[in-house]
Design a protein around this motif. Structure first.
Motif, short mmCIF file in Angstrom:
data_model
loop_
_atom_site.label_atom_id
_atom_site.label_comp_id
_atom_site.label_asym_id
_atom_site.label_seq_id
_atom_site.Cartn_x
_atom_site.Cartn_y
_atom_site.Cartn_z
N ARG A 207 0.82 -1.21 0.00
CA ARG A 207 0.00 0.00 0.00
C ARG A 207 0.86 1.27 0.00
O ARG A 207 0.43 2.32 -0.47
N SER A 208 2.07 1.18 0.55
CA SER A 208 2.92 2.36 0.63
C SER A 208 3.49 2.78 -0.73
O SER A 208 4.05 3.86 -0.87
N SER A 209 3.34 1.91 -1.73
CA SER A 209 3.87 2.19 -3.07
C SER A 209 2.76 2.11 -4.11
O SER A 209 2.86 1.43 -5.12
N PHE A 210 1.65 2.80 -3.83
CA PHE A 210 0.50 2.87 -4.73
C PHE A 210 -0.15 1.51 -4.98
O PHE A 210 -1.00 1.38 -5.86
N GLY A 211 0.25 0.48 -4.23
CA GLY A 211 -0.33 -0.84 -4.41
C GLY A 211 0.33 -1.69 -5.46
O GLY A 211 -0.22 -2.73 -5.86
N ILE A 212 1.55 -1.29 -5.92
CA ILE A 212 2.20 -2.07 -6.98
C ILE A 212 3.60 -2.56 -6.62
O ILE A 212 4.28 -3.16 -7.44
N GLY A 213 4.06 -2.30 -5.42
CA GLY A 213 5.35 -2.82 -5.03
C GLY A 213 6.51 -2.01 -5.59
O GLY A 213 6.34 -0.95 -6.18
N SER A 214 7.72 -2.53 -5.41
CA SER A 214 8.95 -1.81 -5.72
C SER A 214 9.25 -1.81 -7.22
O SER A 214 9.46 -2.86 -7.83
N ILE A 215 9.30 -0.61 -7.80
CA ILE A 215 9.69 -0.46 -9.20
C ILE A 215 11.14 -0.88 -9.39
O ILE A 215 11.52 -1.46 -10.42
N PHE A 216 11.98 -0.60 -8.40
CA PHE A 216 13.39 -0.98 -8.47
C PHE A 216 13.54 -2.49 -8.64
O PHE A 216 14.31 -2.96 -9.48
N GLU A 217 12.79 -3.26 -7.86
CA GLU A 217 12.88 -4.72 -7.95
C GLU A 217 12.29 -5.22 -9.26
O GLU A 217 12.82 -6.15 -9.88
N VAL A 232 -6.46 0.49 -3.91
CA VAL A 232 -5.95 1.86 -3.77
C VAL A 232 -4.74 1.84 -2.83
O VAL A 232 -4.81 1.30 -1.73
N GLY A 233 -3.66 2.44 -3.30
CA GLY A 233 -2.47 2.56 -2.46
C GLY A 233 -2.10 4.02 -2.27
O GLY A 233 -2.82 4.93 -2.70
N TYR A 234 -0.95 4.25 -1.66
CA TYR A 234 -0.53 5.60 -1.30
C TYR A 234 0.95 5.77 -1.64
O TYR A 234 1.69 4.80 -1.75
N ASN A 235 1.38 7.00 -1.78
CA ASN A 235 2.80 7.27 -2.02
C ASN A 235 3.45 7.57 -0.68
O ASN A 235 3.72 8.73 -0.34
N TYR A 236 3.72 6.52 0.09
CA TYR A 236 4.30 6.65 1.42
C TYR A 236 5.74 6.13 1.45
O TYR A 236 6.26 5.82 2.52
N LYS A 237 6.38 6.02 0.31
CA LYS A 237 7.73 5.48 0.26
C LYS A 237 8.74 6.42 0.93
O LYS A 237 8.59 7.63 0.90
N LEU A 238 9.78 5.83 1.50
CA LEU A 238 10.92 6.59 2.01
C LEU A 238 12.01 6.56 0.95
O LEU A 238 12.36 5.48 0.43
N SER A 239 12.56 7.71 0.61
CA SER A 239 13.60 7.75 -0.42
C SER A 239 14.86 7.01 0.04
O SER A 239 15.14 6.90 1.24
N ASP A 240 15.62 6.52 -0.92
CA ASP A 240 16.89 5.87 -0.58
C ASP A 240 17.88 6.88 -0.01
O ASP A 240 18.80 6.50 0.72
N ILE A 241 17.72 8.16 -0.34
CA ILE A 241 18.56 9.20 0.26
C ILE A 241 18.35 9.21 1.77
O ILE A 241 19.29 9.17 2.56
N ALA A 242 17.08 9.26 2.17
CA ALA A 242 16.76 9.27 3.60
C ALA A 242 17.17 7.96 4.27
O ALA A 242 17.67 7.95 5.40
#
Length: 385
Positions: A207-217, A232-242
């Protein structure tokens, strides 16, 4: 005049170097390799089933309630004396926050108040580790298990604190952390959901990635995988910078916490015996993370005038935290008199790992003098001429 801020983040060259590595990697966005490494680190550190790195603690609380299946019309008991993020999260899912009063000595939620509020629509409890001090989890766990309710720990302020030897954040089946700029470990903003149940973590991560999981993976897969949105998901991801910054900060937690402990001990020494304020109380079965240092003023003290005086002399001061039931957004009909009293009388004074003992001594000296200036004489009623 030496300005002494209320809060100050402890960020330096090591954190900058970690950010530079992320820049060089070409993946600064969320759910990348640094985020995965941070989640593994948190899982190991807290001894939980899984950890999900997210954009802030409010997001973690929202995701926790979604994973637990809280529905519109459900009631969730929340600690009243706190930043209102837990009650906001309850509202996000259409449920009703029911505010529980707190203990006068610690400001943490009163287990008896929780028990008294349980009704037919109650589904769970969100406890709060108030400004860094864990709540009474033995009693809260006993109550929630007896009534078949979930228990969530809002440990936003408590990175580094402990309760009966266990780390704050792992004191309930789901714990939520904050890495905001004033916390013991920070990336400016950020948070995490910790849980004993990997299924709850998987739900939150998706849910933290709009409901579609990691684009990187997904980019590692040979071919052309096309994500499918099933909810329905949300844009709750933490950046890799953080996430990279936080890996450094976690290495430094004990060092930074030790500095905060030293500041708290110095305040206790310098303010001892002051009859116009009460110092923080830490029960013997727990330790404090000292996100904030709150003193409780005598009712005779004009807090607004005192704070203005401190600020005029370059010393940061704040009101502490909120009596949520008093906030207009909730239109709560119930009363939480202890929380309301703390909301009216608590004062936050500078607390962070960058304070020097000379600065602490100055804060204590100025505070002692200003208390006398802004206190009504014995027997004078508030509002009297």
């Amino acid at each position: 005049m030496d300005t002494i801020p209320l809060v100050h983040a402890s960020l330096g060259d090591r954190e900058l170097a970690a950010v530079a590595e992320v820049f060089a990697s070409g993946w600064p966005a969320g759910q990348g390799p640094r985020g995965a490494a941070l989640e593994a680190r948190l899982t190991e550190r807290y001894g939980v089933g899984d950890a999900v790195a997210v954009s802030n603690c409010g997001a973690a609380l929202h995701l926790a309630l979604l994973a637990l299946g809280v529905s519109p019309g459900d009631e969730v008991i929340v600690a009243d004396y706190t930043f209102p993020a837990p009650a906001h999260a309850v509202r996000y899912v259409g449920a009703v926050p029911v505010f529980a009063d707190v203990r006068a000595d610690t400001g943490t939620v009163d287990p008896q108040a929780v028990a008294d509020l349980i009704g037919p629509r109650t589904v769970g409890v969100i406890a709060v580790d108030t400004v860094g001090l864990p709540a009474d989890y033995a009693e809260l766990t006993s109550i929630t298990e007896r009534y078949g309710l979930f228990l969530v720990e809002d440990a936003a302020c408590a990175v580094g604190a402990t309760y009966r030897g266990r780390p704050a954040g792992a004191l309930a089946p789901i714990g939520c952390l904050s890495f905001h700029g004033r916390k013991g470990a920070t990336s400016g903003e950020g948070g995490a959901l910790l849980t004993t149940d990997p299924a709850h973590a998987a739900d939150a991560r998706l849910r933290s990635s709009f409901g579609i999981g990691s684009i990187f993976e997904q980019a590692k897969v040979v071919g052309l995988p096309i994500p499918v949105f099933t909810d329905v998901g949300y844009n709750y991801k933490l950046s890799d910078i953080a996430a990279a910054i936080l890996q450094v900060q976690l290495d430094r937690v004990e060092e930074l916490l030790e500095r905060r402990r030293a500041v708290a001990a110095r305040y206790a020494e310098r303010l001892a015996g002051e009859d116009l304020l009460t110092l923080p109380h830490v029960p013997a079965d727990r330790t404090h993370a000292w996100q904030s240092y709150l003193v409780t003023l005598d009712p005779r003290v004009d807090r607004a005038g005192l704070a203005a005086d401190l600020r005029a002399q370059g010393i940061g001061a704040g009101h502490g935290t909120w009596a949520c039931h008093r906030q207009p957004v909730y239109e709560a009909k119930q009363q939480c008199p202890v929380s309301a009293d703390l909301f009216a009388r608590n004062l936050a004074i500078p607390m962070h790992a960058e304070l020097t003992m000379t600065q602490v001594d100055r804060v204590a000296e100025v505070l002692r003098g200003a208390l006398r200036t802004h206190a009504r004489p014995h027997g004078t009623q508030e509002g009297a001429a």
